[in-house]
Structure formats: structure tokens, C-alpha cells
Design a protein around this motif. Structure first.
Motif, PDB file in Angstrom:
ATOM      1  N   VAL A 145      34.620   2.380   7.894  1.00 35.58           N
ATOM      2  CA  VAL A 145      35.465   1.194   7.728  1.00 35.58           C
ATOM      3  C   VAL A 145      35.400   0.707   6.288  1.00 35.58           C
ATOM      4  O   VAL A 145      36.422   0.408   5.660  1.00 35.58           O
TER       5      VAL A 145
ATOM      6  N   ARG B  66      38.887  -0.597  11.961  1.00 36.76           N
ATOM      7  CA  ARG B  66      39.413   0.623  11.342  1.00 36.76           C
ATOM      8  C   ARG B  66      40.856   0.924  11.751  1.00 36.76           C
ATOM      9  O   ARG B  66      41.657   1.341  10.922  1.00 36.76           O
TER      10      ARG B  66
ATOM     11  N   ILE C  91      35.847  -5.761   6.621  1.00 32.88           N
ATOM     12  CA  ILE C  91      34.660  -6.164   7.380  1.00 32.88           C
ATOM     13  C   ILE C  91      34.313  -7.634   7.137  1.00 32.88           C
ATOM     14  O   ILE C  91      33.586  -8.251   7.917  1.00 32.88           O
TER      15      ILE C  91
ATOM     16  N   PRO D  74      32.735   6.307  16.597  1.00 33.06           N
ATOM     17  CA  PRO D  74      32.868   6.272  15.136  1.00 33.06           C
ATOM     18  C   PRO D  74      32.280   7.502  14.440  1.00 33.06           C
ATOM     19  O   PRO D  74      32.638   7.816  13.331  1.00 33.06           O
TER      20      PRO D  74
ATOM     21  N   LYS E  57      29.424  -2.702  19.514  1.00 35.59           N
ATOM     22  CA  LYS E  57      29.455  -2.151  18.152  1.00 35.59           C
ATOM     23  C   LYS E  57      30.656  -1.216  17.968  1.00 35.59           C
ATOM     24  O   LYS E  57      31.377  -1.287  16.967  1.00 35.59           O
TER      25      LYS E  57
ATOM     26  N   GLU F 109      33.962  -1.747  15.447  1.00 39.36           N
ATOM     27  CA  GLU F 109      34.261  -0.727  14.439  1.00 39.36           C
ATOM     28  C   GLU F 109      35.686  -0.211  14.590  1.00 39.36           C
ATOM     29  O   GLU F 109      36.415  -0.078  13.604  1.00 39.36           O
ATOM     30  N   LYS F 110      36.102   0.054  15.831  1.00 35.74           N
ATOM     31  CA  LYS F 110      37.446   0.605  16.054  1.00 35.74           C
ATOM     32  C   LYS F 110      38.528  -0.425  15.746  1.00 35.74           C
ATOM     33  O   LYS F 110      39.576  -0.090  15.173  1.00 35.74           O
TER      34      LYS F 110
ATOM     35  N   ILE G 190      27.479   2.956  11.255  1.00 39.04           N
ATOM     36  CA  ILE G 190      28.752   3.257  11.916  1.00 39.04           C
ATOM     37  C   ILE G 190      29.924   2.543  11.243  1.00 39.04           C
ATOM     38  O   ILE G 190      31.080   2.917  11.450  1.00 39.04           O
ATOM     39  N   PHE G 191      29.633   1.528  10.422  1.00 36.02           N
ATOM     40  CA  PHE G 191      30.703   0.821   9.722  1.00 36.02           C
ATOM     41  C   PHE G 191      30.979   1.408   8.330  1.00 36.02           C
ATOM     42  O   PHE G 191      31.820   0.877   7.597  1.00 36.02           O
TER      43      PHE G 191
END
Length: 507
Positions: free
Chosen positions: A88, A52, A96, A259, A44, A48-49, A84-85
Motif C-alpha cells: 500500500v 490498496r 495510509i 496481501p 488487518k 489493507e485491501k 502487509i501494508f
């Protein structure tokens, strides 16, 4: 199908020329990425990283299997809707939508991929992050081999068919060679090969496998470190000709900053221990407080994975690159110091679920530790269960204490040993990252970690993300903790008085 070399010499030379002095983000621009273990804690954070910090990626494919009555589509939706997104979605609206689920299963032949999905991956993927694994230390050998070795074997077959592969990042563990005191950044020979142990697990009965497991674990603390070490050798031998990178994180813990500060989503390993220390249910840990603990925040691990894919290309080295992603060599902290920080912060910001005043001690004397566990863990749990049964409720505390004790025993090996991790490749990566114009986006230098600040974020993260404890409950929790403190003092005074009377009577 493609060739074993997959990534052509001309493509590699062009990338090397373009990457010198170019940003890390540029390396991932227009890339097609394939991630296994995407629904896990590390997976996850990695997705996310990437979204972003590398928003120009072309596509990210995720290998997801149906699970517990949920379809792949449902699991993917749950993943993408994770909070956590949110950052983003705010900073890069629409990015996404570059993420797609691929139905598959590492326990099935050919990873359970359909013909069309396999073709999509082999014709388009440039970078693979293999994060999938079972991280349960006490997993039966057959299961650990299936998920940590056989799945890697199948993924390597897939990667050999990828026409444009430029990086295959295999996530291992710093403890894959737990039988060694000094761990260098190289792949070590194992006593048993991947093919032999896979064959054994297929043809031998469970009773014979149990005997085999005991024999193999004479030099390893558990099936996790054993199978991860064998998987490394498999990658090094079967992956000849592929652009292989092995990253070995030590104990992956809550996020430092990204995140979200303190973010953690499971109770595995040390997170479960810290949670129970904060609740006051763990009073003694079997270990050596003077030894170094090696923990790495998940955001540092993710950034290392991303930067290692880039760094291995600019190094112009066709050999397998191994990175020991460990903190103790350049920013050491002892188990005793770490526990002291944890205790301070769980007292400053207690949870409403606190059951006793937090006060844990690390003991090297096994007998003393066992006696303390019986008196301070099992006896109170038994008394509480007795009270619950008198009230007509179901007893739960003793079983909970036994479960916590089992988890502590599994992790005791790491609190009784320490390792010297060589960091030649890791230090070279840190040096190169710091020269990039986007270096501030990626944290890879463990010297930057303030352990007091980190443990504060960690305990607050457990409070928020694991215990779901709202900030509004802090006042009540502190009041409860104050009462538990004075109750502890009263019990201590009564115990001293009782012992004094007893000794006087005996005398």
C-alpha cells in the motif's frame, strides 16, 4: 441523533442509479468507514485491501482498545507498521494516513467511546464492517456472550444513530447454524434470544452458567458457533431499518495471493494443526477423510465483505442480505485430499523445527485414534521430557502434546460433519462482480482456487510468517528430514521384527 432508517430513500435511489455499471471502487470513493476487530487477522487484511483497491476512500476509523500494557496509539502504530501494508505504501503513498484509531472497548457500555468520538462516527460514517469477535471455540459462555452478542448489540445502537449509513456488514460464520445439515442464506430462529442470554450472563452465578452452557451446547459444538448464531438473530431483529448484510465465512485460512501469498498471523484452528503436521508432532486426526472440508482463503473473505457492501445496494432489496462465504458447494475437496496436499508440501519444504517425519492419517475409529495418539504423540513426548530432565532442562514436550491434543479435539466436530451451504446470494454477487470493469481486483469465485497450489502457499506461509523460518534454512531442514525418514524406517523395521519375535515366542 439520527433515525432508525439512517440511510434515506433519496440517498439509496441515487446510489442505486450511480452504481449500475459503475466500479466497486467507485462505491467506496469518498466513503467514511468504521471497522471493529481491526487488529485481528481478518481486520488487518480488510484494511489493507480497502486502502490498496479503494484508495479514494475518505477515512477509515478503527475501534481499538488498550491491551497488555499498550496504549491505543501504540497498538495502532504496531498495526500500521506491519509489513502487509508495504505494498500500500508503495502503490498509494499517503493513503495510509486516512486511517485513524478510535479508543473504545466492546466490553464497555456505549463501546467505551468518548462523547466526541461517538459524535464523529454518527455524523460521518457511511459503511461499518463488524469483524470483532472471539474466535476461541472453548471460550466460557459469559465471555463469548459479552464479545459476540453484547458487543454487537452495542454496535447496533451506535449504527442506529448514524445519519448517513448505507452498509452495515456483520461478519458471522458459516457454522452459526451447525445443528442444521443444509444451511440457507437466511437468518434462523434461535432457541434462546439475545436479550435473554445477555440477562442470564449478568445475573446468574458461574456454577449456574456452567449448567446452562451444557444445556445450550447440546446442539452446538462450542460457544463460538452458539453465540454467533444468536448474534445473527439479534442483528436481524434489532437492525430492522438498517442496511444489514451478514457474511458467513467458513474456516478462514491463510491468504491465497493477497496481501502476500500464504500470509497468516496466528495459530488458531486449522493453521495450528497444519503447523504441527509439518513438524511431525501430529500423527493422527479424528475425522472422516471422505467428508468435505470447507476452507476459505482470507483474501477471498475480505473481497466478499467489500463486494457484498456494494452488491447489496445495487440489488435494491430492503431485506437483510445473507451471504454464505463457503467453498465446498462449488469447489469441493475432502479432508483426505486436503491432508494429502498438506503432507506433500510440508515434505517438499520442511521447517528446521521438524521433529519427526510428517505422516498424518485421518481416522474414523475413535478407539484406534486414541491408541495411536498415546503411542505416537504422548509416549515420544514423555521420552523426550525424560531425556531433558536427565540433562537438567525443563520438560516441555508432554505439555505441548496435551495442548495440541486439546486443539485437535476442539476441531474434531468439523472433521466429522459436513454441510450443504446454499449460495444463491453468493452466486449472484459473483455474477455481478464479474461484470465490473475492476473485477480483476476482487476474488470472490471459489471455483478459481487450485487446492494444490493453495496448500503449497499455505504451508510456505506458515514456514515464513508463523515459524519465522528463513529460506536459507531449507537445505539444512531437508537434510534433517532425510535423516528422520531413515530413522522412521529403521524403527518400523525393528518394530516389525519385535512383533515377529513376540508372535513366534507366544506361538
Amino acid at each position: 441523533m439520527g433515525t432508525t432508517s439512517a440511510y434515506t430513500d433519496s440517498e439509496r435511489i441515487n446510489d442505486e442509479a450511480n452504481l449500475n455499471g459503475t466500479s466497486i471502487e467507485a462505491f467506496f470513493a469518498d466513503s467514511v468507514i468504521f471497522v471493529t476487530g481491526a487488529t485481528g487477522f481478518l481486520g488487518k487484511a480488510l484494511i489493507e485491501k480497502l486502502l490498496r483497491s479503494c484508495p479514494r476512500v475518505s477515512t477509515i476509523y478503527l475501534l481499538i482498545r488498550p491491551k497488555k500494557g499498550q496504549t491505543v496509539k501504540e497498538r495502532f502504530k504496531t498495526l500500521i507498521n506491519n509489513s502487509i501494508f508495504d505494498r500500500v505504501r508503495c502503490e498509494h503513498p499517503g493513503v495510509i494516513n486516512k486511517v485513524y484509531p478510535i479508543r473504545g472497548d466492546a466490553s464497555e457500555p456505549d463501546l467505551g467511546l468518548s462523547v466526541d468520538d461517538r459524535m464523529t462516527l454518527t455524523q460521518n460514517v457511511n459503511i461499518v464492517f463488524h469483524c470483532a469477535a472471539t474466535v476461541r471455540f472453548n471460550e466460557p459462555l459469559k465471555v463469548a456472550v459479552m464479545l459476540n452478542i453484547r458487543a454487537t448489540d452495542r454496535l447496533l445502537d451506535l449504527c442506529k444513530s448514524m445519519s448517513h449509513l448505507k452498509s452495515f456488514v456483520h461478519v458471522s460464520t458459516a457454522y452459526s447454524n451447525a445443528d442444521k445439515r443444509e444451511v440457507k442464506e437466511l437468518v434462523y430462529e434461535t432457541e434462546i434470544t439475545a436479550q435473554v442470554i445477555m440477562d442470564m450472563c449478568e445475573i446468574l452465578d458461574d456454577e449456574t452458567l456452567t449448567v446452562l452452557e451444557k444445556k445450550l451446547l447440546e446442539k452446538h459444538p462450542n460457544t463460538y458457533t452458539l453465540t454467533k448464531g444468536i448474534a445473527e438473530e439479534l442483528v436481524s431483529k434489532k437492525g430492522i431499518g438498517l442496511p444489514i448484510i451478514i457474511v458467513r465465512p467458513s474456516i478462514i485460512c491463510a491468504a491465497y495471493q493477497e496481501p502476500l501469498p500464504g500470509w497468516v498471523d496466528n495459530l488458531y484452528g486449522i493453521t495450528g494443526i497444519i503447523t504441527e503436521i509439518g513438524r511431525g508432532t501430529i500423527r493422527s486426526i479424528y475425522g472422516d477423510r471422505k467428508l468435505k472440508i470447507d476452507v476459505v482463503p482470507v483474501d477471498y473473505v475480505v473481497d466478499t465483505l467489500i463486494c457484498a457492501a456494494w452488491h447489496s445496494t445495487i440489488r435494491r432489496d430492503s431485506s437483510i442480505q445473507v451471504y454464505n462465504c463457503a467453498s465446498s458447494t462449488i469447489n469441493p475437496i475432502s479432508w483426505g485430499e486436503f491432508a494429502k496436499h498438506i503432507r506433500k508440501h510440508v515434505i517438499e519444504s520442511p521447517s528446521k523445527y521438524v521433529m519427526w517425519y510428517p505422516n498424518v492419517a485421518i481416522r474414523t475409529n475413535r478407539l484406534v485414534h486414541k491408541v495411536i495418539v498415546v503411542i505416537l504423540h504422548f509416549l515420544p513426548a514423555f521420552l523426550v521430557d525424560l531425556l531433558l530432565m536427565c540433562q537438567g532442562s525443563k520438560p516441555i514436550m508432554l505439555n505441548m502434546s496435551k495442548r495440541i491434543d486439546r486443539a485437535a479435539k476442539v476441531g474434531a466436530f468439523f472433521a466429522l460433519h459436513e454441510w450443504d451451504f446454499a449460495l444463491d446470494n453468493m452466486m449472484d454477487l459473483i455474477k455481478h462482480v464479474k461484470t465490473m470493469n475492476d473485477c480483476s481486483r476482487f476474488r470472490v469465485d471459489f471455483k478459481d482456487i487450485d487446492w494444490d497450489a493453495y496448500t503449497r502457499q499455505y504451508t510456505l506461509g506458515i514456514r515464513k510468517y508463523i515459524l519465522k523460518d528463513h529460506p536459507d534454512s531449507l537445505t539444512k531442514a531437508r537434510s534433517r528430514l532425510s535423516k528422520l525418514y531413515w530413522l522412521r524406517k529403521i524403527i518400523q523395521a525393528l518394530s516389525i521384527l519385535f512383533l515377529y519375535k513376540l508372535l513366534k515366542y507366544v506361538g
